[in-house]
Design a protein around this motif. Sequence first.
Motif, short mmCIF file in Angstrom:
data_model
loop_
_atom_site.label_atom_id
_atom_site.label_comp_id
_atom_site.label_asym_id
_atom_site.label_seq_id
_atom_site.Cartn_x
_atom_site.Cartn_y
_atom_site.Cartn_z
N MET A 60 -35.93 53.96 -8.37
CA MET A 60 -34.94 53.14 -7.69
C MET A 60 -34.60 53.76 -6.33
N PRO A 61 -34.87 53.03 -5.22
CA PRO A 61 -34.54 53.58 -3.90
C PRO A 61 -33.03 53.66 -3.71
N ARG A 62 -32.62 54.57 -2.87
CA ARG A 62 -31.22 54.71 -2.51
C ARG A 62 -31.13 54.63 -0.99
N VAL A 63 -30.37 53.67 -0.52
CA VAL A 63 -30.33 53.35 0.90
C VAL A 63 -28.95 53.66 1.45
N VAL A 64 -28.94 54.34 2.59
CA VAL A 64 -27.69 54.67 3.28
C VAL A 64 -27.60 53.82 4.54
N SER A 65 -26.48 53.14 4.70
CA SER A 65 -26.19 52.41 5.93
C SER A 65 -25.04 53.10 6.64
N VAL A 66 -25.27 53.45 7.90
CA VAL A 66 -24.24 54.11 8.72
C VAL A 66 -23.81 53.13 9.80
N PHE A 67 -22.51 52.88 9.87
CA PHE A 67 -21.94 51.92 10.82
C PHE A 67 -21.08 52.65 11.83
N PHE A 68 -21.35 52.40 13.12
CA PHE A 68 -20.58 53.00 14.21
C PHE A 68 -19.72 51.90 14.84
N PRO A 69 -18.46 51.80 14.44
CA PRO A 69 -17.63 50.67 14.93
C PRO A 69 -17.36 50.69 16.42
N THR A 70 -17.44 51.87 17.04
CA THR A 70 -17.13 51.96 18.48
C THR A 70 -18.30 52.57 19.25
N LEU A 71 -19.51 52.26 18.85
CA LEU A 71 -20.69 52.86 19.48
C LEU A 71 -20.74 52.56 20.98
N ALA A 72 -20.62 51.28 21.35
CA ALA A 72 -20.76 50.90 22.76
C ALA A 72 -19.64 51.48 23.62
N THR A 73 -18.40 51.40 23.14
CA THR A 73 -17.28 51.91 23.94
C THR A 73 -17.32 53.43 24.05
N ASP A 74 -17.72 54.11 22.99
CA ASP A 74 -17.83 55.57 23.06
C ASP A 74 -18.92 55.98 24.06
N ARG A 75 -20.02 55.23 24.08
CA ARG A 75 -21.08 55.54 25.05
C ARG A 75 -20.56 55.37 26.47
N ILE A 76 -19.77 54.32 26.70
CA ILE A 76 -19.25 54.07 28.04
C ILE A 76 -18.27 55.16 28.46
N ARG A 77 -17.43 55.60 27.54
CA ARG A 77 -16.47 56.66 27.88
C ARG A 77 -17.18 57.98 28.18
N ARG A 78 -18.24 58.27 27.43
CA ARG A 78 -18.98 59.51 27.73
C ARG A 78 -19.66 59.44 29.09
N ALA A 79 -20.13 58.24 29.45
CA ALA A 79 -20.80 58.08 30.74
C ALA A 79 -19.82 58.07 31.91
N ASP A 80 -18.57 57.67 31.65
CA ASP A 80 -17.57 57.58 32.72
C ASP A 80 -16.28 58.24 32.24
#
Length: 504
Positions: free
Chosen positions: A1-21
């Motif tokens: 039986m496979p075991r699957v992990v799903s990782v969700f980043f709720p603020t991925l886009a905004t965190d990327r923007i803050r790191r860039a600016d």
Amino acid sequence: MPRVVSVFFPTLATDRIRRADPSIPAERPLVVVARSGSKRWLSAVDQNAAMVGLHVGMAAAKAQALIQGLHMVDADPAADLAALERLTIWALSQYSPVVATDPPDGIVMDTEGADHLQGGEELMLSGLVNRFRARGLPARAVIADTWGAAFGLARSIGTETKVIPIGKTADAVARLPLSALRLSAETIVSLRTLGFKTVGELAATPRAPLSLRFGPEVGRRLDQMFGRIAEPIDPIRCPEIIEVHRAFAEPIGAAETIAKYVSRLVAALCLELQAKGLGVRRTDLIIHRVDNSIQALRAGTAKPVRDIAWLTKLLHDRIEKIDPGFGIEKLSLAATMVEPLNERQMVSGLVEAANVDVTSLIDVLGNRGTQRIYRLAPVASDVPERSVQRVSPVADEHGETWPIVWPRPVRLMDRPELIEVIALLPDHPPVSFTWRGKRRRVKRADGPERIFGEWWRRTSEWVAVRDYFTVEDETGERYWIYRSGDGVDAETGSHKWFLHGVFA
């Protein structure tokens, strides 16, 4: 039986923007705006924006009218996907051989055969989200039997992690909203108009009317979530990974045949590593079955190696975990973690007993899932619980030397245990003490040894003091106890007594 992990980043886009600016104020709400013709809506919101009522899907003009000074940035799907791919490649090297992006805001990985290297599923998930949080990226992670179930739960739970036991998928997803099914927005709106609210209600409905109105997509997503049809994960591969393959004209399945070809793949991989002056620290065996499913096995080593015999043994020890199903059509062997490895000149006939290499034993124990393998090294600190640290069992460093005048016990408690003591203040040793419900009369004592707090680490230790005594009871047992404080000034400690160690 496979075991699957799903990782969700709720603020991925905004965190990327803050790191860039970094000039964007941390307290200012930030949203990402997507466009389609003349329509503009919020495709991502940060925590500040969510707290004031903004949400994904809201019209951009409405959000701008509601919040004065709202910082709006145009969506950049290519940059978001690149950031997601970097996270996926990192997870590939750390957690599982089968990892893929799950755009626009998640990654998915099959951890069957790899979670034991992280101490089990619960420790693996908690360690995963903690490492992301430490880098300023909030995440939620769920492990389940199917990709669909893990995906939906990761985007619906209120906690950071959740482990769905094997075989409990149907119960776990029954109350999920329809948005967890990865259907188009138009389909979800239509289903809600018909009165459906949860996955369980939709799953209990006859399939024919749904297929007639919405096509096969609704039934396919339900079957994927409940595990009725397979949903293979296409693992990401970066060009830097050294990988060798072997495809078969006729599928194979016998353990002996698998072992034979694994040996050949190891030999080919070691040749590639030798040509680049590298040794492997983590090796992934990917099994491609004829039913379009993938199984993976991961083996790690304490030091970089390219010894054909040893790597072959590590993989052969795990062949029994391979389920060939209806047959294996391809085997891949990848070195997902490598380090420089230079050849060393060996002196023939000379073996130094003091330098016995235990790396092989460490590798065997580590690949069996034994996580607590470490060596203790000294640290320059007077505070006893800080005077040692755990290091890798094969680490070259031996720690910092630190002069110790007073003897130390061979056994130090994980945490000092509170005891009841009869003693004269401020400097007299105990007359008797009670530990774990048993009263012990002190026959001999030595001390006190005064240890001051490390004021440069914590402000609470500016005036902290401990007075340690080595005491021996009437039975000859010797203990290491201390009083918190100097016995006079209350600011130096609570004046309570603790047992910190036991002498041999």
